[in-house]
Design a protein around this motif. Structure first.
Motif, PDB file in Angstrom:
ATOM      1  N   GLY A  41     110.717  69.494 -79.111  1.00 18.16           N
ATOM      2  CA  GLY A  41     110.056  68.989 -77.909  1.00 18.16           C
ATOM      3  C   GLY A  41     108.810  69.785 -77.598  1.00 18.16           C
ATOM      4  O   GLY A  41     108.051  70.170 -78.490  1.00 18.16           O
ATOM      5  N   HIS A  74     119.694  63.751 -68.429  1.00 18.83           N
ATOM      6  CA  HIS A  74     118.309  64.100 -68.106  1.00 18.83           C
ATOM      7  C   HIS A  74     118.431  65.174 -67.046  1.00 18.83           C
ATOM      8  O   HIS A  74     118.716  64.887 -65.881  1.00 18.83           O
ATOM      9  CB  HIS A  74     117.546  62.892 -67.578  1.00 18.83           C
ATOM     10  CG  HIS A  74     116.099  63.188 -67.278  1.00 18.83           C
ATOM     11  ND1 HIS A  74     115.059  62.656 -68.010  1.00 18.83           N
ATOM     12  CD2 HIS A  74     115.511  63.971 -66.327  1.00 18.83           C
ATOM     13  CE1 HIS A  74     113.898  63.082 -67.531  1.00 18.83           C
ATOM     14  NE2 HIS A  74     114.160  63.890 -66.491  1.00 18.83           N
ATOM     15  N   ASN A  81     123.954  58.932 -74.631  1.00 16.63           N
ATOM     16  CA  ASN A  81     122.561  58.639 -74.267  1.00 16.63           C
ATOM     17  C   ASN A  81     122.114  57.231 -74.656  1.00 16.63           C
ATOM     18  O   ASN A  81     120.923  56.960 -74.795  1.00 16.63           O
ATOM     19  CB  ASN A  81     121.626  59.673 -74.908  1.00 16.63           C
ATOM     20  CG  ASN A  81     121.799  61.064 -74.320  1.00 16.63           C
ATOM     21  OD1 ASN A  81     121.677  61.256 -73.110  1.00 16.63           O
ATOM     22  ND2 ASN A  81     122.113  62.040 -75.171  1.00 16.63           N
ATOM     23  N   TYR A 109     113.734  58.139 -73.346  1.00 17.31           N
ATOM     24  CA  TYR A 109     114.261  58.858 -74.498  1.00 17.31           C
ATOM     25  C   TYR A 109     115.699  58.442 -74.816  1.00 17.31           C
ATOM     26  O   TYR A 109     116.618  59.272 -74.854  1.00 17.31           O
ATOM     27  CB  TYR A 109     114.173  60.371 -74.277  1.00 17.31           C
ATOM     28  CG  TYR A 109     112.768  60.921 -74.410  1.00 17.31           C
ATOM     29  CD1 TYR A 109     112.310  61.418 -75.622  1.00 17.31           C
ATOM     30  CD2 TYR A 109     111.891  60.926 -73.332  1.00 17.31           C
ATOM     31  CE1 TYR A 109     111.016  61.912 -75.747  1.00 17.31           C
ATOM     32  CE2 TYR A 109     110.598  61.412 -73.445  1.00 17.31           C
ATOM     33  CZ  TYR A 109     110.170  61.909 -74.660  1.00 17.31           C
ATOM     34  OH  TYR A 109     108.891  62.397 -74.792  1.00 17.31           O
ATOM     35  N   LYS A 143     118.509  60.508 -76.763  1.00 16.00           N
ATOM     36  CA  LYS A 143     118.178  61.935 -76.705  1.00 16.00           C
ATOM     37  C   LYS A 143     118.690  62.569 -75.407  1.00 16.00           C
ATOM     38  O   LYS A 143     118.715  61.925 -74.354  1.00 16.00           O
ATOM     39  CB  LYS A 143     116.662  62.144 -76.767  1.00 16.00           C
ATOM     40  CG  LYS A 143     115.970  61.506 -77.969  1.00 16.00           C
ATOM     41  CD  LYS A 143     116.261  62.261 -79.250  1.00 16.00           C
ATOM     42  CE  LYS A 143     115.406  61.696 -80.396  1.00 16.00           C
ATOM     43  NZ  LYS A 143     115.708  62.361 -81.683  1.00 16.00           N
ATOM     44  N   THR A 144     119.067  63.816 -75.498  1.00 18.83           N
ATOM     45  CA  THR A 144     119.371  64.619 -74.319  1.00 18.83           C
ATOM     46  C   THR A 144     118.091  65.325 -73.897  1.00 18.83           C
ATOM     47  O   THR A 144     117.454  65.994 -74.712  1.00 18.83           O
ATOM     48  CB  THR A 144     120.458  65.657 -74.634  1.00 18.83           C
ATOM     49  OG1 THR A 144     121.708  64.990 -74.839  1.00 18.83           O
ATOM     50  CG2 THR A 144     120.614  66.660 -73.507  1.00 18.83           C
ATOM     51  N   ILE A 145     117.723  65.181 -72.627  1.00 12.89           N
ATOM     52  CA  ILE A 145     116.487  65.777 -72.122  1.00 12.89           C
ATOM     53  C   ILE A 145     116.813  66.920 -71.172  1.00 12.89           C
ATOM     54  O   ILE A 145     117.646  66.785 -70.264  1.00 12.89           O
ATOM     55  CB  ILE A 145     115.632  64.729 -71.383  1.00 12.89           C
ATOM     56  CG1 ILE A 145     115.207  63.621 -72.344  1.00 12.89           C
ATOM     57  CG2 ILE A 145     114.409  65.377 -70.734  1.00 12.89           C
ATOM     58  CD1 ILE A 145     114.317  64.061 -73.482  1.00 12.89           C
ATOM     59  N   ASN A 184     118.574  71.120 -83.581  1.00 11.18           N
ATOM     60  CA  ASN A 184     119.205  69.849 -83.214  1.00 11.18           C
ATOM     61  C   ASN A 184     118.161  68.915 -82.590  1.00 11.18           C
ATOM     62  O   ASN A 184     117.802  69.066 -81.425  1.00 11.18           O
ATOM     63  CB  ASN A 184     120.343  70.102 -82.222  1.00 11.18           C
ATOM     64  CG  ASN A 184     121.135  68.852 -81.898  1.00 11.18           C
ATOM     65  OD1 ASN A 184     120.704  67.736 -82.164  1.00 11.18           O
ATOM     66  ND2 ASN A 184     122.304  69.031 -81.306  1.00 11.18           N
ATOM     67  N   PRO A 185     117.664  67.940 -83.344  1.00  7.28           N
ATOM     68  CA  PRO A 185     116.609  67.063 -82.829  1.00  7.28           C
ATOM     69  C   PRO A 185     117.067  66.097 -81.739  1.00  7.28           C
ATOM     70  O   PRO A 185     116.238  65.428 -81.124  1.00  7.28           O
ATOM     71  CB  PRO A 185     116.146  66.298 -84.076  1.00  7.28           C
ATOM     72  CG  PRO A 185     117.329  66.309 -84.984  1.00  7.28           C
ATOM     73  CD  PRO A 185     118.019  67.618 -84.735  1.00  7.28           C
ATOM     74  N   SER A 186     118.383  66.020 -81.485  1.00  7.37           N
ATOM     75  CA  SER A 186     118.862  65.120 -80.430  1.00  7.37           C
ATOM     76  C   SER A 186     118.714  65.735 -79.047  1.00  7.37           C
ATOM     77  O   SER A 186     118.871  65.048 -78.034  1.00  7.37           O
ATOM     78  CB  SER A 186     120.333  64.750 -80.667  1.00  7.37           C
ATOM     79  OG  SER A 186     121.194  65.830 -80.345  1.00  7.37           O
ATOM     80  N   VAL A 187     118.408  67.048 -78.972  1.00 10.20           N
ATOM     81  CA  VAL A 187     118.172  67.731 -77.700  1.00 10.20           C
ATOM     82  C   VAL A 187     116.680  68.037 -77.619  1.00 10.20           C
ATOM     83  O   VAL A 187     116.147  68.782 -78.445  1.00 10.20           O
ATOM     84  CB  VAL A 187     118.994  69.028 -77.576  1.00 10.20           C
ATOM     85  CG1 VAL A 187     118.730  69.690 -76.221  1.00 10.20           C
ATOM     86  CG2 VAL A 187     120.475  68.753 -77.751  1.00 10.20           C
ATOM     87  N   VAL A 188     116.016  67.456 -76.647  1.00  9.59           N
ATOM     88  CA  VAL A 188     114.561  67.572 -76.531  1.00  9.59           C
ATOM     89  C   VAL A 188     114.209  68.297 -75.231  1.00  9.59           C
ATOM     90  O   VAL A 188     114.614  67.870 -74.147  1.00  9.59           O
ATOM     91  CB  VAL A 188     113.890  66.180 -76.554  1.00  9.59           C
ATOM     92  CG1 VAL A 188     112.380  66.309 -76.387  1.00  9.59           C
ATOM     93  CG2 VAL A 188     114.219  65.455 -77.858  1.00  9.59           C
TER      94      VAL A 188
END
Length: 443
Positions: free
Chosen positions: A169, A241, A260, A266, A269-271, A288-292
């Motif tokens: 991110g 979020h 999500n 998003y 994704k977890t923001i 971990n690209p799923s957490v931004v």
């Protein structure tokens, strides 16, 4: 890794002594938030006084250690500390007069005009994960205001710690954007997981009952938010979020309650804007690209929060008066914590279609008198303590929850609010609250 990248890195590499020589008198120093603090550098920062440095101001949030420049007032002519969310360290130091609180919302955590006053130079002290072969480091545990400071031209001193997780991110930083690098491997600061007691569980169950499948959630920290996370494990298709990414959220992702899939922003994704917790949490976010991680200015903007599908904000407070005013950061005039993102997310959730905002607290607390005796008092009160900061105005309160139930105040008159809040106060205090409401004309 190219030769050019390595040359850029080595050119910036120094030790603590070398880094301290880059601090100048009158600098406005910004220390990274919480677990992102560059601990080895901050442990030695007080030594700039011996280098002749004077009249610096340092802005921090949730400091993790009892640094000499904070606890020892002898260094205040070199570095005066302005904190915008107090930890126990700051509460203690505040009594010395070399620390002061800076009120602000998290979504305004970095505004250059607030920091560049009097022509001060901006300096960012941060920590980063190791550089990759392309020359990129990451701000690792968050980017609440750190990345924004870099983009506004701050002089950047970074401690590179190979033990920090690599994240995605707005945390990405190229080595060319860093002015000074120190290498130091140290244990990443952790936050103990608050245990869940019986009252927490009751409150968590009341809140979870009102959270619908498919909601997007924001949680704070402590026993109550942890209990809410535990109670939400039976839900489906939740999204996240949030300003702070916590261990409870990892559990919700691992058990499948959060996927999500219904988010507006998003999707999938977890923001968050920062993370603080246990080693389990850090292992989860590592690579971990799923957490931004996004700027705090964006993540916590009420207008952004309000775009999420069925947004639910869950926060705690210290005291609530019978009109719904929440004192969440001070006990009377004494600063205890900070506003953080409470009003950001509470207002944002109510801008969301079908959104909900919860403020939770125990109905009572025990206080000690000067003789050491203990008295139980109600946390739902006719009027807030004299000098208390109103963290969330009565105009912005939706649900209030104690171990005796959940009541909705939004859109209700003062008369209705009085009755509803008394109904979730401790039974031992309800008659007195009614008496005082009548006596003071609170209706």
């Amino acid at each position: 890794m190219t030769t050019r990248i390595m040359e850029l890195y080595k050119k910036r590499l120094t030790n603590i002594d070398g880094a301290l020589k880059n601090i100048q008198s009158n600098d406005f120093i910004i220390a990274a938030l919480g677990g992102s603090e560059p601990i080895p550098l901050l442990e030695e920062l007080h030594r700039v006084k011996d280098l002749g440095v004077r009249n610096c101001e340092l802005s921090n949030c949730l400091p993790m250690k009892d640094y000499e420049f904070i606890k020892n007032p002898e260094y205040q002519d070199a570095i005066f500390t302005a904190g915008w969310f107090y930890s126990p360290i700051m509460r203690k130091a505040n009594k010395n007069g070399n620390v002061s609180f800076a009120p602000q919302h998290l979504h305004n955590a970095f505004t250059k005009r607030l920091y560049a006053r009097d022509g001060r130079r901006l300096v960012l002290l941060c920590s980063c994960s190791s550089m990759d072969k392309h020359g990129y480091l990451t701000l690792s545990l968050g980017t609440t205001y750190e990345r924004h400071a870099i983009e506004e031209g701050a002089f950047v001193i970074a401690v590179v710690n190979s033990k920090l997780p690599r994240t995605f991110g707005d945390t990405i930083v190229h080595v060319s954007e860093v002015d000074v690098i120190i290498e130091a491997d140290y244990e990443v600061p952790t936050l103990p997981i608050a245990p869940i007691n019986e009252l927490d569980q009751k409150i968590g169950d009341y809140i979870a009952e009102l959270v619908e499948d498919g909601s997007t959630i924001q949680l704070g920290i402590g026993g109550i938010p942890n209990a809410v996370a535990e109670a939400l494990k039976v839900k489906k298709h939740l999204g996240i979020h949030t300003e702070m990414f916590t261990d409870g959220m990892v559990d919700l992702l691992n058990c499948g309650a959060v996927d999500n899939s219904h988010k507006t922003l998003y999707k999938g994704k977890t923001i968050a804007t920062f993370a603080l917790g246990s080693g389990k949490l850090y292992d989860f976010i590592d690579d971990n690209p799923s957490v931004v991680f996004k700027y705090g200015k964006w993540t916590n903007s009420p207008y952004v929060v309000g775009q999420n599908h069925k947004m639910v904000s869950i926060n705690t407070t210290i005291e609530v008066d019978l009109s719904g005013q929440c004192a969440s950061e001070s006990i009377g005039p004494v600063q205890f914590s900070g506003t953080g993102g409470q009003s950001d997310t509470a207002i944002g959730a109510q801008l969301s279609p079908e959104g909900k905002s919860f403020i939770a607290l125990y109905s009572t607390t025990d206080i000690k008198d000067k003789e050491g005796g203990v008295t139980t008092i109600s946390k739902i009160v006719p009027m807030l303590k004299q000098g208390a900061a109103v963290s969330l105005s009565r105009n912005d309160v939706d649900y209030v929850v104690t171990e005796y139930g959940a009541v909705r105040l939004r859109g209700r008159t003062i008369k209705e609010r009085v009755e509803r809040l008394i109904s979730i106060a401790h039974p031992d205090f309800r008659d007195q609250l009614r008496f005082e409401a009548k006596q003071h004309g609170i209706w």
